[in-house]
Every structure is written in C-alpha cells, then in structure tokens.
Motif scaffolding. Structure first.
Motif, PDB file in Angstrom:
ATOM      1  N   HIS A   1      -3.484   4.407  10.498  1.00  0.00           N
ATOM      2  CA  HIS A   1      -3.497   4.762  11.416  1.00  0.00           C
ATOM      3  C   HIS A   1      -3.782   5.823  12.239  1.00  0.00           C
ATOM      4  O   HIS A   1      -4.030   5.865  13.224  1.00  0.00           O
TER       5      HIS A   1
ATOM      6  N   ARG B   1       0.701  -1.448   0.027  1.00  0.00           N
ATOM      7  CA  ARG B   1       0.111   0.097  -0.147  1.00  0.00           C
ATOM      8  C   ARG B   1       0.293   1.596   0.020  1.00  0.00           C
ATOM      9  O   ARG B   1       2.207   1.261   0.786  1.00  0.00           O
TER      10      ARG B   1
ATOM     11  N   GLU C   1      -1.389   3.968   4.270  1.00  0.00           N
ATOM     12  CA  GLU C   1      -0.484   3.930   6.284  1.00  0.00           C
ATOM     13  C   GLU C   1      -1.306   4.577   6.645  1.00  0.00           C
ATOM     14  O   GLU C   1      -1.432   3.877   8.457  1.00  0.00           O
TER      15      GLU C   1
END
Length: 76
Positions: A11, A2, A7
């Motif tokens: 997160h 990805r 990401e």
C-alpha cells in the motif's frame, strides 16, 4: 494470505508512486506554463500562464496530501 506487514508495504509503495506521478505532472505543468511563453513571446506572461501554474500547484499540493495516506505498522 499475505501477512499484514506485506500489505502495508505494498500500500505504501503504491501511495508513493501515485504521489510521485502527481508531483511530476504538477511540476511539468508549472514548467510548461512558465517556459513556453518566455520562449515564444519574450517576457509576456498572461492569464493562461497563471491558469497552468495554479493547476500545477494544485497537483503538487495533492501529491503532498496523498503522502499523508501512508500507513504505519501496528504496534504489537
């Protein structure tokens, strides 16, 4: 794999969800500490009320601290 942006977004959402959870539990403890004694005993607030209130405030403060862990997208 990805992209980095995905990401970071994942997160940040996990951090916000966990922070919201801690905030809700903390505010629930504060409400429990204050409302339960008032309903059961009238206006008698004791050490147990103080203990649950402090625990709720600690969780609420932890939620604010955790929000500081949000990531920013790196500038190109």
């Amino acid at each position: 794999m990805r992209p980095l942006r995905d990401e970071i977004l994942v997160h940040n959402e996990r951090v916000k969800l966990f922070s919201g959870f801690l905030n809700a539990v903390g505010l629930g403890l504060i409400a429990f500490a204050l409302i339960r004694p008032l309903v059961e005993q009238g206006a008698a607030l004791g050490w147990l009320t103080l203990w649950w209130s402090v625990a709720g405030l600690a969780l609420h403060a932890a939620a604010h601290y955790i929000l500081g862990m949000l990531r920013k997208e790196p500038r190109a």
